[in-house]
Design an enzyme around this catalytic site. Sequence first.
Site, short mmCIF file in Angstrom:
data_model
loop_
_atom_site.label_atom_id
_atom_site.label_comp_id
_atom_site.label_asym_id
_atom_site.label_seq_id
_atom_site.Cartn_x
_atom_site.Cartn_y
_atom_site.Cartn_z
N GLU A 154 -5.19 12.61 7.27
CA GLU A 154 -6.44 13.13 6.73
C GLU A 154 -7.24 11.92 6.25
O GLU A 154 -6.68 11.00 5.67
CB GLU A 154 -6.20 14.07 5.56
N ILE A 162 -2.70 5.20 2.91
CA ILE A 162 -2.71 3.79 3.26
C ILE A 162 -3.74 3.14 2.34
O ILE A 162 -4.80 3.72 2.08
CB ILE A 162 -3.05 3.56 4.76
N ALA A 163 -3.40 1.98 1.81
CA ALA A 163 -4.31 1.28 0.91
C ALA A 163 -4.17 -0.22 1.13
O ALA A 163 -3.06 -0.72 1.30
CB ALA A 163 -3.99 1.63 -0.55
N VAL A 164 -5.29 -0.89 1.13
CA VAL A 164 -5.32 -2.34 1.26
C VAL A 164 -6.10 -2.90 0.07
O VAL A 164 -7.17 -2.39 -0.27
CB VAL A 164 -5.97 -2.76 2.60
N ASN A 203 -15.84 7.78 5.19
CA ASN A 203 -15.14 6.50 5.13
C ASN A 203 -15.23 5.82 6.50
O ASN A 203 -14.31 5.92 7.31
CB ASN A 203 -13.67 6.72 4.71
N TYR A 254 -9.05 4.31 12.86
CA TYR A 254 -8.31 5.40 13.48
C TYR A 254 -8.78 5.68 14.90
O TYR A 254 -7.98 5.97 15.79
CB TYR A 254 -8.36 6.66 12.62
#
Length: 159
Positions: free
Chosen positions: A114, A80-82, A119, A126
Amino acid sequence: MMKLWMAPLGLHIEPAEPIDAETLAELHARGFYRGWPREEFAAYIAAPDTPIYVACDAKRRIAGFAMLRLVADAAELITIAVDPKWRKKGVGLALMRALFEDLRMTPARQLFLEVAADNPAALKLYAKLGFAKVSERQGYYARADGLPATALVMARVLG
């Protein structure tokens, strides 16, 4: 029928299209030390077992994306990337909620992921979504400074 989910700040979420591969590769490379090439994203977009969800505006400018892998009765959040300018605005949360909703239409009953142990933003997201730590993988992630980072394996029951 096109699947669409609402997202904050005028964005919406929809399935990725082949034309998105280059943008996804660029966005991934901004968020991770080892980005993936456009060709890999093109292959993932084409494969039925790796759905990719993009958060974009009406002109299809992509603010973020999330990719799953579906295997039998389980799913894995592959990445996932924003985009940095869209972070801390609810885009990641909206992407996760969209994939949870879509996973209800699959046999998947558990979602794994993972995440780097260092982070805090991702760990907070999460935890908010009900994920719990299952195990750790020491030295799993390579970093630009040469010091590997620990990955936490997390899971959440779907349903």
